[in-house]
Design a protein around this motif. Structure first.
Motif, mmCIF file in Angstrom:
data_model
loop_
_atom_site.group_PDB
_atom_site.id
_atom_site.type_symbol
_atom_site.label_atom_id
_atom_site.label_comp_id
_atom_site.label_asym_id
_atom_site.label_seq_id
_atom_site.Cartn_x
_atom_site.Cartn_y
_atom_site.Cartn_z
ATOM 1 N N ILE A 55 0.822 -1.218 0.000
ATOM 2 C CA ILE A 55 0.000 0.000 0.000
ATOM 3 C C ILE A 55 0.854 1.265 0.000
ATOM 4 O O ILE A 55 0.686 2.150 -0.850
ATOM 5 N N GLU A 56 1.791 1.360 0.923
ATOM 6 C CA GLU A 56 2.582 2.588 1.060
ATOM 7 C C GLU A 56 3.556 2.806 -0.102
ATOM 8 O O GLU A 56 3.556 3.904 -0.689
ATOM 9 N N PRO A 57 4.387 1.805 -0.473
ATOM 10 C CA PRO A 57 5.352 2.074 -1.552
ATOM 11 C C PRO A 57 4.699 2.394 -2.895
ATOM 12 O O PRO A 57 5.282 3.094 -3.718
ATOM 13 N N LEU A 58 3.464 1.897 -3.112
ATOM 14 C CA LEU A 58 2.768 2.171 -4.365
ATOM 15 C C LEU A 58 1.777 3.326 -4.236
ATOM 16 O O LEU A 58 1.118 3.684 -5.213
ATOM 17 N N ALA A 59 1.682 3.887 -3.038
ATOM 18 C CA ALA A 59 0.754 4.999 -2.774
ATOM 19 C C ALA A 59 -0.656 4.667 -3.255
ATOM 20 O O ALA A 59 -1.324 5.477 -3.917
ATOM 21 N N LEU A 60 -1.130 3.465 -2.917
ATOM 22 C CA LEU A 60 -2.449 3.027 -3.364
ATOM 23 C C LEU A 60 -3.546 3.765 -2.610
ATOM 24 O O LEU A 60 -3.525 3.843 -1.381
ATOM 25 N N TRP A 61 -4.493 4.305 -3.344
ATOM 26 C CA TRP A 61 -5.627 5.005 -2.730
ATOM 27 C C TRP A 61 -6.961 4.345 -3.069
ATOM 28 O O TRP A 61 -7.968 4.581 -2.401
ATOM 29 N N LEU A 62 -6.958 3.498 -4.068
ATOM 30 C CA LEU A 62 -8.168 2.737 -4.406
ATOM 31 C C LEU A 62 -8.228 1.455 -3.580
ATOM 32 O O LEU A 62 -7.197 0.959 -3.120
ATOM 33 N N PRO A 63 -9.420 0.879 -3.403
ATOM 34 C CA PRO A 63 -9.511 -0.417 -2.741
ATOM 35 C C PRO A 63 -8.745 -1.486 -3.522
ATOM 36 O O PRO A 63 -8.536 -1.356 -4.731
ATOM 37 N N VAL A 64 -8.354 -2.546 -2.819
ATOM 38 C CA VAL A 64 -7.655 -3.671 -3.434
ATOM 39 C C VAL A 64 -8.527 -4.923 -3.304
ATOM 40 O O VAL A 64 -9.469 -4.960 -2.509
ATOM 41 N N GLY A 65 -8.193 -5.946 -4.107
ATOM 42 C CA GLY A 65 -9.040 -7.136 -4.165
ATOM 43 C C GLY A 65 -8.332 -8.415 -3.736
ATOM 44 O O GLY A 65 -7.787 -9.131 -4.576
ATOM 45 N N PRO A 66 -8.322 -8.731 -2.432
ATOM 46 C CA PRO A 66 -7.748 -9.995 -1.982
ATOM 47 C C PRO A 66 -8.652 -11.177 -2.310
ATOM 48 O O PRO A 66 -9.772 -10.993 -2.816
ATOM 49 N N PHE A 67 -8.158 -12.386 -2.011
ATOM 50 C CA PHE A 67 -8.934 -13.613 -2.214
ATOM 51 C C PHE A 67 -9.474 -13.723 -3.639
ATOM 52 O O PHE A 67 -10.641 -14.006 -3.872
ATOM 53 N N ASN A 68 -8.584 -13.448 -4.621
ATOM 54 C CA ASN A 68 -8.978 -13.500 -6.039
ATOM 55 C C ASN A 68 -10.119 -12.544 -6.362
ATOM 56 O O ASN A 68 -10.942 -12.805 -7.239
ATOM 57 N N GLY A 69 -10.176 -11.432 -5.641
ATOM 58 C CA GLY A 69 -11.185 -10.415 -5.924
ATOM 59 C C GLY A 69 -12.543 -10.685 -5.305
ATOM 60 O O GLY A 69 -13.480 -9.922 -5.534
ATOM 61 N N SER A 70 -12.653 -11.749 -4.502
ATOM 62 C CA SER A 70 -13.955 -12.044 -3.903
ATOM 63 C C SER A 70 -14.227 -11.191 -2.664
ATOM 64 O O SER A 70 -15.340 -11.175 -2.150
ATOM 65 N N SER A 71 -13.215 -10.488 -2.196
ATOM 66 C CA SER A 71 -13.393 -9.463 -1.171
ATOM 67 C C SER A 71 -12.800 -8.165 -1.708
ATOM 68 O O SER A 71 -11.942 -8.178 -2.595
ATOM 69 N N VAL A 73 -11.184 -4.543 -0.050
ATOM 70 C CA VAL A 73 -10.822 -3.830 1.177
ATOM 71 C C VAL A 73 -10.189 -2.499 0.811
ATOM 72 O O VAL A 73 -9.561 -2.361 -0.245
ATOM 73 N N ASP A 74 -10.353 -1.512 1.684
ATOM 74 C CA ASP A 74 -9.756 -0.211 1.412
ATOM 75 C C ASP A 74 -8.277 -0.230 1.815
ATOM 76 O O ASP A 74 -7.801 -1.212 2.405
ATOM 77 N N PRO A 75 -7.526 0.821 1.509
ATOM 78 C CA PRO A 75 -6.094 0.819 1.822
ATOM 79 C C PRO A 75 -5.765 0.705 3.308
ATOM 80 O O PRO A 75 -4.627 0.389 3.667
ATOM 81 N N GLU A 76 -6.763 0.941 4.163
ATOM 82 C CA GLU A 76 -6.570 0.767 5.608
ATOM 83 C C GLU A 76 -6.920 -0.654 6.041
ATOM 84 O O GLU A 76 -6.936 -0.966 7.228
ATOM 85 N N MET A 77 -7.190 -1.522 5.051
ATOM 86 C CA MET A 77 -7.531 -2.934 5.289
ATOM 87 C C MET A 77 -8.906 -3.115 5.928
ATOM 88 O O MET A 77 -9.193 -4.123 6.554
ATOM 89 N N ARG A 78 -9.789 -2.135 5.732
ATOM 90 C CA ARG A 78 -11.170 -2.259 6.210
ATOM 91 C C ARG A 78 -12.035 -2.836 5.096
ATOM 92 O O ARG A 78 -11.940 -2.369 3.949
ATOM 93 N N PRO A 79 -12.857 -3.843 5.391
ATOM 94 C CA PRO A 79 -13.679 -4.464 4.354
ATOM 95 C C PRO A 79 -14.667 -3.484 3.729
ATOM 96 O O PRO A 79 -15.343 -2.731 4.425
ATOM 97 N N VAL A 80 -14.700 -3.481 2.394
ATOM 98 C CA VAL A 80 -15.703 -2.739 1.638
ATOM 99 C C VAL A 80 -16.796 -3.707 1.201
ATOM 100 O O VAL A 80 -17.986 -3.414 1.301
ATOM 101 N N GLU A 81 -16.362 -4.870 0.736
ATOM 102 C CA GLU A 81 -17.262 -5.978 0.390
ATOM 103 C C GLU A 81 -16.592 -7.260 0.841
ATOM 104 O O GLU A 81 -15.381 -7.427 0.682
ATOM 105 N N GLN A 82 -17.380 -8.192 1.374
ATOM 106 C CA GLN A 82 -16.794 -9.467 1.779
ATOM 107 C C GLN A 82 -17.777 -10.587 1.504
ATOM 108 O O GLN A 82 -18.978 -10.450 1.756
ATOM 109 N N HIS A 83 -17.263 -11.685 0.970
ATOM 110 C CA HIS A 83 -18.099 -12.831 0.632
ATOM 111 C C HIS A 83 -17.424 -14.096 1.151
ATOM 112 O O HIS A 83 -16.188 -14.173 1.220
#
Length: 270
Positions: A55-71, A73-83
């Motif tokens: 997150i920090e070295p890439l200065a990411l501001w958009l949410p990211v998609g863990p678990f092959n995109g099935s969740s 999360v925002d850059p603070e690691m707070r869930p936006v969508e979770q399945h």
């Protein structure tokens, strides 16, 4: 020709080198995307905790998609969508993985659970996601909270057969696809890296034709199918390259940076 407004990249085998490092050139080209007003984010089979260090070295501001995109999360690691994987499908997945001799890992929102501390890829995964597993003797109490189940095996051909058997057994109840030759991922049904791309495009109010995707594995094909431009890494298998609109160099040759430079040039930047 639609200009690219968003780039979505896979992580392992794409953004990172074989030793799981981010090169200075890769970091630099992402900065150039930011400066050009082009969105950038990542999606991965990794759990959210395994994406945090980028997150920090890439200065990411958009949410990211863990678990092959099935969740999501925002850059603070707070869930936006979770399945979650349906409990019945999770139980069936474990049985099939056992039949094929694969080690079983279960990931919940914030935990990595294993029952074999000596598994072939445990130490590798610890280095990869920069987190330690929790040892359990029984997965049953956790089946209802599974974000992802992984079958880890050094038998690549056997795991490929297991993938086909898993897909037949689960049908539409869960998604089963290899993220590496040695990892088979089972994730919630109806969500994948492609749906993550669509969600990000919707969030930004852009067409998916204005999205470029970069990847190297079978689980990246879902995002290739829905994006305007898809770029396969030079280290990708031929059947992944066949589905991409472009092929770049390998992840050991800064192929990710080369792909970003291609996108910037296409947009008339630098």
């Amino acid at each position: 020709m639609t200009k690219i407004s968003l780039v979505v990249s896979a992580v392992d085998g794409t953004l990172l080198t074989k030793d799981k490092t981010l090169t200075e050139r890769a970091r630099s080209v992402v900065q150039r995307l930011h400066q050009a007003g082009i969105g950038f984010t990542i999606t991965s089979s990794r759990p959210a905790i395994g994406m945090r260090f980028l997150i920090e070295p890439l200065a990411l501001w958009l949410p990211v998609g863990p678990f092959n995109g099935s969740s999501i999360v925002d850059p603070e690691m707070r869930p936006v969508e979770q399945h979650l994987i349906p409990a019945g499908a999770a139980e069936r997945s474990l049985r099939i993985l056992r039949e094929y001799g694969a080690d079983v890992w279960l990931f919940s929102t914030d935990k990595w659970l294993i029952d074999n501390r000596e598994g072939s890829y445990v130490a590798h995964e610890q280095r990869t996601i920069r987190a330690d597993p929790t040892i359990v003797t029984d997965f049953s109490p956790y089946l209802a909270s599974a974000c992802k189940i992984v079958g880890a095996s050094a038998d690549a051909a056997g795991l490929e057969r297991c993938e086909k058997a898993m897909q037949e057994a689960l049908g539409n109840e869960a998604t089963a696809v290899r993220s590496q030759t040695y990892y088979l991922d089972i994730t919630p049904p109806g969500f994948n890296k492609g749906t993550f791309v669509q969600a990000m495009a919707k969030r930004l109010g852009i067409s998916t034709d204005a999205v470029a995707t970069i990847g190297d594995m079978q689980n990246d094909l879902a995002m290739f199918r829905v994006s305007g431009i898809s770029i396969a890494m030079g280290n990708a298998a031929d059947n992944v390259k066949d589905h991409a609109t472009h092929v770049t160099a390998t992840n050991e040759q800064d192929g990710f940076a080369e792909a970003i430079e291609m996108i910037l040039k296409r947009n008339g930047v630098g």
